[in-house]
Design a protein around this motif. Structure first.
Motif, PDB file in Angstrom:
ATOM      1  N   UNK A 264       2.208  14.407   0.012  1.00 30.47           N
ATOM      2  CA  UNK A 264       3.830  12.869   0.178  1.00 30.47           C
ATOM      3  C   UNK A 264       3.537  11.958   0.341  1.00 30.47           C
ATOM      4  N   UNK A 265       3.824  10.671  -0.308  1.00 29.07           N
ATOM      5  CA  UNK A 265       2.869   9.331   0.121  1.00 29.07           C
ATOM      6  C   UNK A 265       4.988   8.530   0.049  1.00 29.07           C
ATOM      7  N   UNK A 266       4.261   7.123   0.837  1.00 21.98           N
ATOM      8  CA  UNK A 266       5.860   6.174   1.377  1.00 21.98           C
ATOM      9  C   UNK A 266       4.476   4.961   1.110  1.00 21.98           C
ATOM     10  N   UNK A 267       5.855   4.064   0.618  1.00 19.30           N
ATOM     11  CA  UNK A 267       5.562   2.516   0.677  1.00 19.30           C
ATOM     12  C   UNK A 267       5.564   2.395   1.565  1.00 19.30           C
ATOM     13  N   UNK A 268       4.566   1.215   2.544  1.00 20.14           N
ATOM     14  CA  UNK A 268       5.508   0.384   3.706  1.00 20.14           C
ATOM     15  C   UNK A 268       5.707  -0.381   3.196  1.00 20.14           C
ATOM     16  N   UNK A 269       7.024  -0.490   3.912  1.00 17.00           N
ATOM     17  CA  UNK A 269       7.679  -2.145   3.579  1.00 17.00           C
ATOM     18  C   UNK A 269       8.077  -2.825   5.060  1.00 17.00           C
ATOM     19  N   UNK A 270       8.170  -3.855   5.153  1.00 17.16           N
ATOM     20  CA  UNK A 270       8.460  -4.692   5.682  1.00 17.16           C
ATOM     21  C   UNK A 270       9.891  -4.070   7.042  1.00 17.16           C
ATOM     22  N   UNK A 271       9.311  -4.360   8.782  1.00 21.01           N
ATOM     23  CA  UNK A 271      10.070  -3.725   9.139  1.00 21.01           C
ATOM     24  C   UNK A 271      10.023  -2.745   9.282  1.00 21.01           C
ATOM     25  N   UNK A 272       9.175  -1.778   8.772  1.00 26.02           N
ATOM     26  CA  UNK A 272       8.946  -0.073   9.061  1.00 26.02           C
ATOM     27  C   UNK A 272       7.736  -0.149   9.747  1.00 26.02           C
ATOM     28  N   UNK A 273       7.164   0.945  10.251  1.00 22.50           N
ATOM     29  CA  UNK A 273       6.176   1.231  11.038  1.00 22.50           C
ATOM     30  C   UNK A 273       4.629   1.075  10.513  1.00 22.50           C
ATOM     31  N   UNK A 274       4.338   0.455  11.042  1.00 21.44           N
ATOM     32  CA  UNK A 274       3.135  -0.330  10.589  1.00 21.44           C
ATOM     33  C   UNK A 274       2.048   1.230  10.802  1.00 21.44           C
ATOM     34  N   UNK A 275       0.389   0.784   9.942  1.00 23.08           N
ATOM     35  CA  UNK A 275      -0.275   2.255   9.007  1.00 23.08           C
ATOM     36  C   UNK A 275      -0.825   2.721  10.210  1.00 23.08           C
ATOM     37  N   UNK A 276      -1.042   1.724  11.333  1.00 27.17           N
ATOM     38  CA  UNK A 276      -1.667   2.385  12.351  1.00 27.17           C
ATOM     39  C   UNK A 276      -0.409   2.938  13.396  1.00 27.17           C
ATOM     40  N   UNK A 277       1.173   2.315  13.183  1.00 30.64           N
ATOM     41  CA  UNK A 277       1.524   3.688  14.063  1.00 30.64           C
ATOM     42  C   UNK A 277       1.630   5.183  13.518  1.00 30.64           C
ATOM     43  N   UNK A 278       2.385   4.343  12.910  1.00 26.39           N
ATOM     44  CA  UNK A 278       2.094   5.999  11.894  1.00 26.39           C
ATOM     45  C   UNK A 278       0.979   6.856  11.843  1.00 26.39           C
ATOM     46  N   UNK A 279       0.364   6.652  11.771  1.00 24.10           N
ATOM     47  CA  UNK A 279      -1.581   7.113  11.843  1.00 24.10           C
ATOM     48  C   UNK A 279      -1.068   8.251  13.526  1.00 24.10           C
ATOM     49  N   UNK A 280      -0.689   7.463  14.259  1.00 24.98           N
ATOM     50  CA  UNK A 280      -0.739   7.631  15.787  1.00 24.98           C
ATOM     51  C   UNK A 280       0.734   9.215  15.637  1.00 24.98           C
ATOM     52  N   UNK A 281       1.131   8.980  14.858  1.00 28.77           N
ATOM     53  CA  UNK A 281       2.441   9.424  14.927  1.00 28.77           C
ATOM     54  C   UNK A 281       1.973  10.673  14.426  1.00 28.77           C
ATOM     55  N   UNK A 282       1.334  10.721  13.018  1.00 24.48           N
ATOM     56  CA  UNK A 282       0.808  11.769  12.501  1.00 24.48           C
ATOM     57  C   UNK A 282       0.482  12.795  13.313  1.00 24.48           C
ATOM     58  N   UNK A 283      -1.176  12.180  14.937  1.00 26.56           N
ATOM     59  CA  UNK A 283      -1.743  12.746  14.923  1.00 26.56           C
ATOM     60  C   UNK A 283      -1.192  13.611  16.281  1.00 26.56           C
ATOM     61  N   UNK A 284       0.107  12.862  16.269  1.00 26.60           N
ATOM     62  CA  UNK A 284       0.605  13.660  17.465  1.00 26.60           C
ATOM     63  C   UNK A 284       1.762  15.476  16.750  1.00 26.60           C
ATOM     64  N   UNK A 285       1.533  15.029  15.870  1.00 24.52           N
ATOM     65  CA  UNK A 285       2.323  16.143  15.451  1.00 24.52           C
ATOM     66  C   UNK A 285       1.519  17.354  15.126  1.00 24.52           C
ATOM     67  N   UNK A 286       0.048  17.101  15.181  1.00 27.16           N
ATOM     68  CA  UNK A 286      -1.091  18.084  14.672  1.00 27.16           C
ATOM     69  C   UNK A 286      -0.763  18.329  13.813  1.00 27.16           C
ATOM     70  N   UNK A 287      -2.455  18.748  13.331  1.00 24.59           N
ATOM     71  CA  UNK A 287      -2.640  18.755  11.824  1.00 24.59           C
ATOM     72  C   UNK A 287      -3.192  17.946  11.295  1.00 24.59           C
ATOM     73  N   UNK A 288      -2.877  16.698  11.364  1.00 23.49           N
ATOM     74  CA  UNK A 288      -3.336  15.500  10.340  1.00 23.49           C
ATOM     75  C   UNK A 288      -4.295  14.696  11.898  1.00 23.49           C
TER      76      UNK A 288
ATOM     77  N   UNK B 236       1.081  -0.962  -0.001  1.00 21.77           N
ATOM     78  CA  UNK B 236       0.391  -0.041  -0.028  1.00 21.77           C
ATOM     79  C   UNK B 236       1.301   0.824  -0.088  1.00 21.77           C
ATOM     80  N   UNK B 237      -0.058   2.130  -0.436  1.00 23.73           N
ATOM     81  CA  UNK B 237       1.349   3.770  -0.757  1.00 23.73           C
ATOM     82  C   UNK B 237       0.229   4.434   1.049  1.00 23.73           C
ATOM     83  N   UNK B 238       1.235   4.886   1.935  1.00 15.79           N
ATOM     84  CA  UNK B 238       0.567   5.185   2.869  1.00 15.79           C
ATOM     85  C   UNK B 238       0.576   7.616   2.573  1.00 15.79           C
ATOM     86  N   UNK B 239      -0.019   7.647   3.239  1.00 14.65           N
ATOM     87  CA  UNK B 239      -0.159   8.840   2.727  1.00 14.65           C
ATOM     88  C   UNK B 239      -0.887   9.845   3.790  1.00 14.65           C
ATOM     89  N   UNK B 240      -0.463  11.335   4.751  1.00 13.89           N
ATOM     90  CA  UNK B 240      -0.875  11.782   5.513  1.00 13.89           C
ATOM     91  C   UNK B 240      -2.373  12.071   5.171  1.00 13.89           C
TER      92      UNK B 240
END
Length: 174
Positions: free
Chosen positions: A141-165, A27-31
């Motif tokens: 901006x897009x990023x391809x999810x790759x094995x051993x990277x942050x999961x989409x859920x972890x990325x979602x939490x990180x974006x929310x913590x940054x504010x504006x997402x 999957x491609x992941x986007x904020x």
């Protein structure tokens, strides 16, 4: 038009369990910006909200997108102002006319579908967008999810913590 997971059909959700979408590596992941969904029809030169209501507060965005793409597109974007909270963005979005320049909404463009080409693969549309957009209106901006990277859920939490997402959007490039 794009739908949240909860709004997909029961048949689709059954064949795509939510847990399976959080770790797939193709999957491609986007904020997901914390703004308002904006759809611009470049043939009619009109803008609409996610629910189909006319949007009158973004004539500057409509003109620029229509000039950039030409007629024959539905352009999907998020009306957004970096550093502003959603209630303020939403208030500006729902105004019946554009406000002062300091209050101008921007568009984070994440898709453009040619009329009659609705089945075109997303990856082809994304490549087109990358070459078509100016500095004022940009592709997400897009990023391809790759094995051993942050999961989409972890990325979602990180974006929310940054504010504006709101989190992230997962897209199948095919």
């Amino acid at each position: 038009s794009p739908k949240e997971y909860k709004d997909q059909s029961a048949k689709w959700r059954k064949s795509h369990p939510e847990s399976s979408l959080l770790s797939l590596d193709h999957y491609i992941m986007q904020p997901k910006y914390d703004g308002c969904c904006l759809i611009v029809d470049t043939s009619t030169r009109e803008a609409y909200s996610r629910t189909g209501e006319p949007v009158l507060s973004v004539p500057h965005i409509i003109v620029e997108l229509c000039d950039m793409f030409g007629p024959g597109f539905k352009v999907y974007a998020e009306a957004y102002i970096h550093g502003r909270k959603f209630p303020e963005i939403s208030g500006l979005f729902r105004k019946k006319q554009r406000g002062e320049e300091k209050d101008w909404l921007h568009a984070v463009v994440w898709d453009a579908v040619r009329n009659g080409m609705e089945d075109e693969q997303y990856i082809a549309r994304l490549k087109f967008l990358t070459g078509a957009l100016t500095r004022k209106l940009w592709a997400v901006p897009t990023e391809v999810l790759v094995p051993n990277s942050l999961t989409a859920n972890e990325r979602a939490v990180a974006y929310q913590a940054a504010g504006g997402y709101d989190g992230v959007i997962l897209r199948d490039p095919q």
